[in-house]
Design a protein around this motif. Structure first.
Motif, PDB file in Angstrom:
ATOM      1  N   THR A 142       0.835  -1.199   0.000  1.00  0.00           N
ATOM      2  CA  THR A 142       0.000   0.000   0.000  1.00  0.00           C
ATOM      3  C   THR A 142       0.869   1.247   0.000  1.00  0.00           C
ATOM      4  OG1 THR A 142      -1.700  -1.214   1.233  1.00  0.00           O
ATOM      5  CG2 THR A 142      -1.919   1.177   1.143  1.00  0.00           C
ATOM      6  N   HIS A 143       1.978   1.203   0.728  1.00  0.00           N
ATOM      7  CA  HIS A 143       2.896   2.343   0.739  1.00  0.00           C
ATOM      8  C   HIS A 143       3.535   2.529  -0.638  1.00  0.00           C
ATOM      9  CE1 HIS A 143       6.727   4.504   1.701  1.00  0.00           C
ATOM     10  NE2 HIS A 143       5.858   5.257   2.362  1.00  0.00           N
ATOM     11  N   ARG A 144       3.861   1.435  -1.305  1.00  0.00           N
ATOM     12  CA  ARG A 144       4.410   1.557  -2.659  1.00  0.00           C
ATOM     13  C   ARG A 144       3.389   2.189  -3.598  1.00  0.00           C
ATOM     14  NH1 ARG A 144       6.715  -3.579  -1.380  1.00  0.00           N
ATOM     15  NH2 ARG A 144       4.994  -4.663  -2.429  1.00  0.00           N
ATOM     16  N   ARG A 145       2.138   1.829  -3.429  1.00  0.00           N
ATOM     17  CA  ARG A 145       1.088   2.422  -4.260  1.00  0.00           C
ATOM     18  C   ARG A 145       0.948   3.914  -3.969  1.00  0.00           C
ATOM     19  NH1 ARG A 145      -5.048  -0.007  -5.096  1.00  0.00           N
ATOM     20  NH2 ARG A 145      -5.374   0.953  -7.143  1.00  0.00           N
ATOM     21  N   LEU A 146       1.040   4.280  -2.697  1.00  0.00           N
ATOM     22  CA  LEU A 146       0.961   5.676  -2.306  1.00  0.00           C
ATOM     23  C   LEU A 146       2.094   6.484  -2.932  1.00  0.00           C
ATOM     24  CD1 LEU A 146      -0.286   7.896  -0.485  1.00  0.00           C
ATOM     25  CD2 LEU A 146       1.205   7.083   1.349  1.00  0.00           C
ATOM     26  N   ARG A 147       3.314   5.946  -2.864  1.00  0.00           N
ATOM     27  CA  ARG A 147       4.462   6.644  -3.447  1.00  0.00           C
ATOM     28  C   ARG A 147       4.355   6.739  -4.962  1.00  0.00           C
ATOM     29  NH1 ARG A 147      10.197   4.755  -1.467  1.00  0.00           N
ATOM     30  NH2 ARG A 147      10.697   6.526  -2.810  1.00  0.00           N
ATOM     31  N   ALA A 148       3.782   5.705  -5.594  1.00  0.00           N
ATOM     32  CA  ALA A 148       3.611   5.751  -7.045  1.00  0.00           C
ATOM     33  C   ALA A 148       2.643   6.859  -7.453  1.00  0.00           C
ATOM     34  CB  ALA A 148       3.108   4.398  -7.546  1.00  0.00           C
ATOM     35  N   LEU A 149       1.652   7.124  -6.605  1.00  0.00           N
ATOM     36  CA  LEU A 149       0.677   8.171  -6.895  1.00  0.00           C
ATOM     37  C   LEU A 149       1.230   9.560  -6.622  1.00  0.00           C
ATOM     38  CD1 LEU A 149      -2.531   6.575  -5.370  1.00  0.00           C
ATOM     39  CD2 LEU A 149      -2.224   7.169  -7.768  1.00  0.00           C
ATOM     40  N   LEU A 150       1.900   9.722  -5.500  1.00  0.00           N
ATOM     41  CA  LEU A 150       2.289  11.057  -5.033  1.00  0.00           C
ATOM     42  C   LEU A 150       3.751  11.389  -5.294  1.00  0.00           C
ATOM     43  CD1 LEU A 150       0.430  11.296  -1.593  1.00  0.00           C
ATOM     44  CD2 LEU A 150      -0.414  11.853  -3.883  1.00  0.00           C
ATOM     45  N   GLY A 151       4.592  10.389  -5.538  1.00  0.00           N
ATOM     46  CA  GLY A 151       6.017  10.650  -5.663  1.00  0.00           C
ATOM     47  C   GLY A 151       6.632  10.941  -4.309  1.00  0.00           C
ATOM     48  N   ASP A 152       7.849  11.445  -4.315  1.00  0.00           N
ATOM     49  CA  ASP A 152       8.557  11.712  -3.065  1.00  0.00           C
ATOM     50  C   ASP A 152       8.521  13.179  -2.661  1.00  0.00           C
ATOM     51  OD1 ASP A 152       9.359   9.033  -2.679  1.00  0.00           O
ATOM     52  OD2 ASP A 152      11.006   9.303  -4.103  1.00  0.00           O
ATOM     53  N   ALA A 153       8.144  14.058  -3.573  1.00  0.00           N
ATOM     54  CA  ALA A 153       8.118  15.489  -3.250  1.00  0.00           C
ATOM     55  C   ALA A 153       6.960  15.798  -2.319  1.00  0.00           C
ATOM     56  CB  ALA A 153       8.002  16.309  -4.532  1.00  0.00           C
ATOM     57  N   VAL A 154       7.191  16.673  -1.357  1.00  0.00           N
ATOM     58  CA  VAL A 154       6.140  17.098  -0.430  1.00  0.00           C
ATOM     59  C   VAL A 154       5.139  17.952  -1.203  1.00  0.00           C
ATOM     60  CG1 VAL A 154       5.635  18.351   1.687  1.00  0.00           C
ATOM     61  CG2 VAL A 154       7.762  17.047   1.488  1.00  0.00           C
ATOM     62  N   PRO A 155       3.829  17.615  -1.147  1.00  0.00           N
ATOM     63  CA  PRO A 155       2.852  18.284  -2.008  1.00  0.00           C
ATOM     64  C   PRO A 155       2.327  19.618  -1.467  1.00  0.00           C
ATOM     65  CG  PRO A 155       1.750  16.587  -0.758  1.00  0.00           C
ATOM     66  CD  PRO A 155       3.216  16.508  -0.390  1.00  0.00           C
ATOM     67  N   ALA A 156       2.847  20.083  -0.352  1.00  0.00           N
ATOM     68  CA  ALA A 156       2.364  21.337   0.228  1.00  0.00           C
ATOM     69  C   ALA A 156       3.498  22.001   0.997  1.00  0.00           C
ATOM     70  CB  ALA A 156       1.181  21.090   1.160  1.00  0.00           C
ATOM     71  N   SER A 157       3.366  23.288   1.233  1.00  0.00           N
ATOM     72  CA  SER A 157       4.379  24.023   1.989  1.00  0.00           C
ATOM     73  C   SER A 157       4.351  23.616   3.457  1.00  0.00           C
ATOM     74  CB  SER A 157       4.132  25.519   1.872  1.00  0.00           C
ATOM     75  OG  SER A 157       2.940  25.883   2.566  1.00  0.00           O
ATOM     76  N   SER A 158       5.455  23.865   4.149  1.00  0.00           N
ATOM     77  CA  SER A 158       5.513  23.559   5.583  1.00  0.00           C
ATOM     78  C   SER A 158       4.468  24.346   6.357  1.00  0.00           C
ATOM     79  CB  SER A 158       6.913  23.851   6.129  1.00  0.00           C
ATOM     80  OG  SER A 158       7.862  22.949   5.594  1.00  0.00           O
ATOM     81  N   ALA A 159       4.211  25.598   5.943  1.00  0.00           N
ATOM     82  CA  ALA A 159       3.218  26.418   6.644  1.00  0.00           C
ATOM     83  C   ALA A 159       1.821  25.811   6.508  1.00  0.00           C
ATOM     84  CB  ALA A 159       3.232  27.845   6.104  1.00  0.00           C
ATOM     85  N   THR A 160       1.490  25.326   5.313  1.00  0.00           N
ATOM     86  CA  THR A 160       0.182  24.697   5.105  1.00  0.00           C
ATOM     87  C   THR A 160       0.065  23.412   5.908  1.00  0.00           C
ATOM     88  OG1 THR A 160      -0.041  25.633   2.877  1.00  0.00           O
ATOM     89  CG2 THR A 160      -1.323  23.660   3.362  1.00  0.00           C
ATOM     90  N   LEU A 161       1.126  22.601   5.916  1.00  0.00           N
ATOM     91  CA  LEU A 161       1.091  21.357   6.682  1.00  0.00           C
ATOM     92  C   LEU A 161       1.025  21.628   8.179  1.00  0.00           C
ATOM     93  CD1 LEU A 161       3.726  19.329   4.648  1.00  0.00           C
ATOM     94  CD2 LEU A 161       1.251  18.995   4.660  1.00  0.00           C
ATOM     95  N   ALA A 162       1.760  22.635   8.661  1.00  0.00           N
ATOM     96  CA  ALA A 162       1.717  22.980  10.083  1.00  0.00           C
ATOM     97  C   ALA A 162       0.318  23.444  10.479  1.00  0.00           C
ATOM     98  CB  ALA A 162       2.747  24.056  10.392  1.00  0.00           C
ATOM     99  N   ALA A 163      -0.329  24.226   9.610  1.00  0.00           N
ATOM    100  CA  ALA A 163      -1.696  24.670   9.897  1.00  0.00           C
ATOM    101  C   ALA A 163      -2.646  23.485   9.961  1.00  0.00           C
ATOM    102  CB  ALA A 163      -2.158  25.663   8.834  1.00  0.00           C
ATOM    103  N   GLY A 164      -2.430  22.488   9.094  1.00  0.00           N
ATOM    104  CA  GLY A 164      -3.261  21.293   9.139  1.00  0.00           C
ATOM    105  C   GLY A 164      -3.119  20.541  10.446  1.00  0.00           C
ATOM    106  N   LEU A 165      -1.914  20.481  10.972  1.00  0.00           N
ATOM    107  CA  LEU A 165      -1.715  19.834  12.270  1.00  0.00           C
ATOM    108  C   LEU A 165      -2.390  20.614  13.382  1.00  0.00           C
ATOM    109  CD1 LEU A 165       2.016  18.685  12.007  1.00  0.00           C
ATOM    110  CD2 LEU A 165      -0.058  17.306  11.714  1.00  0.00           C
TER     111      LEU A 165
END
Length: 237
Positions: A142-165
């Motif tokens: 399942t993790h391999r499938r996830l990486r195949a879909l999203l790649g390794d690059a982070v899809p959002a800025s740190s500020a956006t991810l921090a706000a999500g947390l």
């Protein structure tokens, strides 16, 4: 048949929903918009602002559609009921009225995770993606499938991810959902490692042989459930 709007969770953009593409019935309209700050969408000046989020998402969340929010996406969709006209129905996938729960991910657990994110955002996101797959029948594949879909690059800025947390830590939709002016459907993976047993027990539908990410491990079963809700959005969950 009513339109479905698919909303992703923390650390993942809308590409995640591509797993369901081959399982929708003919004639069903499905959209998967990114949240602000994800993919190519511009981040909000204040990523934690629900007012700003509502303004940015108003066109993508029409009232004649069914909003399907997975994980943080479900928490945000529920919070937006106070800011946007209500949808035909709201589907919460892998999310309760709030995220933290003493028998699931506790407030202390999330605080520790947020501290780790501040020190090393990329490594912490990678850890979370693996952690949330713990309840799937085959976490590694399942993790391999996830990486195949999203790649390794982070899809959002740190500020956006921090706000999500921050939103995961603070948003509580208990009163909003209790008085919601639309039907609310609760779907969970039967082995979701992030949800408390009480949340799993009180879900309207449990997806067998799935954890927090049934869209990766059980896409056909999930698409069938969502299609049935789309066919009868006002039906009792």
């Amino acid at each position: 048949m009513t339109q479905l709007i698919l909303l992703s969770g923390w650390g993942c953009d809308a590409r995640l929903w591509q797993t369901l593409d081959d399982h929708w019935p003919q004639g069903l309209t499905v959209e998967a918009p990114n949240w602000p700050g994800y993919g190519t969408r511009k981040a909000l000046a204040d990523p934690a602002s629900l007012d700003g989020l509502a303004d940015a998402m108003a066109d993508a969340l029409p009232r004649d559609a069914i909003w399907v929010g997975w994980s943080l996406g479900g928490l945000l969709a529920g919070a937006l009921l106070d800011h946007l006209p209500p949808p035909r129905a709201l589907v919460l996938l892998g999310m309760g009225e709030r995220f933290c729960h003493p028998e699931g991910v506790s407030e202390a657990d999330l605080a520790t995770f947020r501290d780790a994110f501040r020190r090393n955002p990329e490594a912490t996101r990678s850890h979370f993606l693996r952690w949330q797959l713990g309840g799937e029948p085959s976490p590694r594949s399942t993790h391999r499938r996830l990486r195949a879909l999203l790649g390794d690059a982070v899809p959002a800025s740190s500020a956006t991810l921090a706000a999500g947390l921050e939103q995961l830590a603070t948003l509580d939709n208990t009163s909003r959902l209790a008085t919601a002016s639309c039907p609310v459907h609760r779907l969970v993976g039967a082995r979701d490692p992030l949800l408390a047993p009480n949340v799993l027990a009180h879900a309207d539908r449990r997806i067998e042989d799935a954890g927090h990410c049934p869209l990766l491990s059980q896409p056909r079963q999930l698409a069938t459930l969502l299609s049935s809700i789309a066919a009868r959005p006002g039906a009792t969950p």
